[in-house]
Design an enzyme around this catalytic site. Structure first.
Site, PDB file in Angstrom:
ATOM      1  N   ASP A  42       0.837  -1.204   0.000  1.00  0.00           N
ATOM      2  CA  ASP A  42       0.000   0.000   0.000  1.00  0.00           C
ATOM      3  C   ASP A  42       0.876   1.261   0.000  1.00  0.00           C
ATOM      4  O   ASP A  42       0.363   2.377  -0.024  1.00  0.00           O
ATOM      5  CB  ASP A  42      -1.035  -0.011   1.143  1.00  0.00           C
ATOM      6  CG  ASP A  42      -0.403   0.033   2.524  1.00  0.00           C
ATOM      7  OD1 ASP A  42       0.837  -0.020   2.634  1.00  0.00           O
ATOM      8  OD2 ASP A  42      -1.174   0.126   3.511  1.00  0.00           O
ATOM      9  N   SER A  43       2.210   1.062  -0.023  1.00  0.00           N
ATOM     10  CA  SER A  43       3.122   2.185  -0.272  1.00  0.00           C
ATOM     11  C   SER A  43       2.812   2.819  -1.624  1.00  0.00           C
ATOM     12  O   SER A  43       3.278   3.917  -1.912  1.00  0.00           O
ATOM     13  CB  SER A  43       4.577   1.706  -0.242  1.00  0.00           C
ATOM     14  OG  SER A  43       4.740   0.536  -1.017  1.00  0.00           O
ATOM     15  N   ASP A  81      -1.166  -6.408  -0.123  1.00  0.00           N
ATOM     16  CA  ASP A  81      -1.120  -5.704   1.165  1.00  0.00           C
ATOM     17  C   ASP A  81      -2.536  -5.224   1.516  1.00  0.00           C
ATOM     18  O   ASP A  81      -3.113  -4.421   0.790  1.00  0.00           O
ATOM     19  CB  ASP A  81      -0.190  -4.493   0.979  1.00  0.00           C
ATOM     20  CG  ASP A  81       0.426  -4.018   2.271  1.00  0.00           C
ATOM     21  OD1 ASP A  81       0.150  -4.621   3.317  1.00  0.00           O
ATOM     22  OD2 ASP A  81       1.191  -3.041   2.210  1.00  0.00           O
ATOM     23  N   LYS A 109      -0.722  -9.585   3.178  1.00  0.00           N
ATOM     24  CA  LYS A 109      -0.006  -9.071   4.352  1.00  0.00           C
ATOM     25  C   LYS A 109      -0.989  -8.233   5.165  1.00  0.00           C
ATOM     26  O   LYS A 109      -1.758  -7.455   4.597  1.00  0.00           O
ATOM     27  CB  LYS A 109       1.186  -8.213   3.919  1.00  0.00           C
ATOM     28  CG  LYS A 109       1.892  -7.524   5.106  1.00  0.00           C
ATOM     29  CD  LYS A 109       3.248  -6.956   4.723  1.00  0.00           C
ATOM     30  CE  LYS A 109       3.179  -5.606   4.076  1.00  0.00           C
ATOM     31  NZ  LYS A 109       2.586  -4.548   4.889  1.00  0.00           N
ATOM     32  N   GLU A 111      -1.177  -5.553   8.391  1.00  0.00           N
ATOM     33  CA  GLU A 111      -0.405  -4.698   9.295  1.00  0.00           C
ATOM     34  C   GLU A 111      -0.937  -4.809  10.712  1.00  0.00           C
ATOM     35  O   GLU A 111      -2.143  -4.664  10.937  1.00  0.00           O
ATOM     36  CB  GLU A 111      -0.559  -3.237   8.826  1.00  0.00           C
ATOM     37  CG  GLU A 111       0.735  -2.637   8.322  1.00  0.00           C
ATOM     38  CD  GLU A 111       0.581  -1.185   7.962  1.00  0.00           C
ATOM     39  OE1 GLU A 111       0.686  -0.887   6.762  1.00  0.00           O
ATOM     40  OE2 GLU A 111       0.358  -0.334   8.844  1.00  0.00           O
ATOM     41  N   GLU A 173       9.288  -3.538  10.502  1.00  0.00           N
ATOM     42  CA  GLU A 173       9.579  -2.244   9.876  1.00  0.00           C
ATOM     43  C   GLU A 173      10.120  -1.239  10.894  1.00  0.00           C
ATOM     44  O   GLU A 173       9.502  -0.988  11.935  1.00  0.00           O
ATOM     45  CB  GLU A 173       8.303  -1.693   9.210  1.00  0.00           C
ATOM     46  CG  GLU A 173       8.534  -0.329   8.545  1.00  0.00           C
ATOM     47  CD  GLU A 173       7.479   0.055   7.518  1.00  0.00           C
ATOM     48  OE1 GLU A 173       6.535  -0.731   7.294  1.00  0.00           O
ATOM     49  OE2 GLU A 173       7.617   1.148   6.930  1.00  0.00           O
TER      50      GLU A 173
HETATM   51  O1  KIV Z   1       3.505  -1.027   1.644  1.00  0.00           O
HETATM   52  C1  KIV Z   1       4.639  -1.474   1.585  1.00  0.00           C
HETATM   53  O2  KIV Z   1       5.367  -1.333   0.589  1.00  0.00           O
HETATM   54  C2  KIV Z   1       5.133  -2.196   2.757  1.00  0.00           C
HETATM   55  C3  KIV Z   1       6.596  -2.470   2.814  1.00  0.00           C
HETATM   56  C4  KIV Z   1       7.309  -1.233   3.154  1.00  0.00           C
HETATM   57  C5  KIV Z   1       6.912  -3.581   3.731  1.00  0.00           C
HETATM   58  O3  KIV Z   1       4.387  -2.492   3.624  1.00  0.00           O
END
Ligand code: KIV
Length: 256
Positions: A42-43, A81, A109, A111, A173
């Protein structure tokens, strides 16, 4: 062997490499490098959409980019994510994780410590990657977490709990190296660090950071392996000059 077994097998044997990708062409390139995992992170809220953090990213955004990545990556397992508010309840978590799988992801993933949701997903056969330490979906400012003993203990306990729940790996992180080391030594799941030092079982970076696309973004943990920002600017300047002077298009690049 299922991909998560292969990732688990690497703990203590071989470092794991994960990188983010958000589009077809980058996924296709990364797929040819033999990295272990592609994360549709989600970056993308920052590096693709230009927001200041990940808090505006929606499930629809994530699915759009996951589909694009899945068209490019044919061998490398893809992790979707789960964006903010996509798994506040078990029902939402299950529904949205299944949407990721339909879009071409192999796992998701999550969080932070959401035990009920994580348990339900794992029971449903969905591979889950945990994420502890600095949690961008919850944090107001991006800073190193776990420097004080209470914060460090909470992160440590969260990692133990995620491990017990059966996540196949844990992203750590932005924490001090010593904390990441203690977690890595204690948990069965491989740890994948970003800003968490060398003792993790693997490393992840945002591909845009590794390639040096944004000159203005350089946190301590980011190592630029290329400077694509200036490569792109040089190429575009050459194009502008050749268009202005009439050198492009030449004979070779014209249909006759
Ligand atoms: O969103 C993302 O790219 C991430 C990584 C920084 C692990 O969660």
């Amino acid at each position: 062997m299922e991909f998560q077994e292969e990732i688990r097998r690497k703990k203590g044997r071989e470092k794991i490499v994960m990188l983010t990708a958000y589009d077809y062409q980058m996924a296709k390139i990364l797929d040819e490098t033999g990295i272990d995992l592609i994360l549709v992170g989600d970056s993308l809220g920052m590096v693709v959409q230009g927001h200041k953090d990940t808090k505006k990213v929606t499930m629809e955004d994530m699915l759009y980019h996951t589909r694009a990545v899945a068209r490019g990556a044919k061998k490398t397992p893809i992790i979707g994510d789960m964006p903010i508010n996509s798994c506040n309840t078990v029902e939402d978590g299950l529904r949205n994780a299944k949407r990721f799988l339909e879009a071409g992801a192999h796992g998701v993933k999550i969080e932070g410590n959401k035990p009920e949701v994580i348990k339900a997903l794992i029971n449903a056969g969905i591979p889950v990657m945990g994420h502890v330490g600095m949690l961008p979906q919850l944090s107001e400012t991006y800073r190193v977490k776990g420097k004080n003993p209470e914060e460090a203990e909470k992160i440590f306990q969260d990692a133990l709990e995620l491990d017990k729940l059966g996540v196949f790996s844990i992203v750590i992180e932005c924490v001090p190296e010593s904390l990441a080391k203690s977690i890595t030594e204690k948990v069965k799941a491989p740890t994948i660090g970003i800003g968490a030092g060398k003792h993790c079982d693997g490393q992840v970076l945002v591909i845009n950071d590794l390639l040096g696309l944004d000159e203005s973004f350089k946190p301590k943990f980011v190592k630029r392996y290329a400077n694509l920002n200036s490569v792109i600017k040089d190429a575009v300047s050459k194009f502008v000059e050749e268009v202005h002077t009439g050198r492009y298009p030449d004979k070779e690049h014209t249909y006759h």
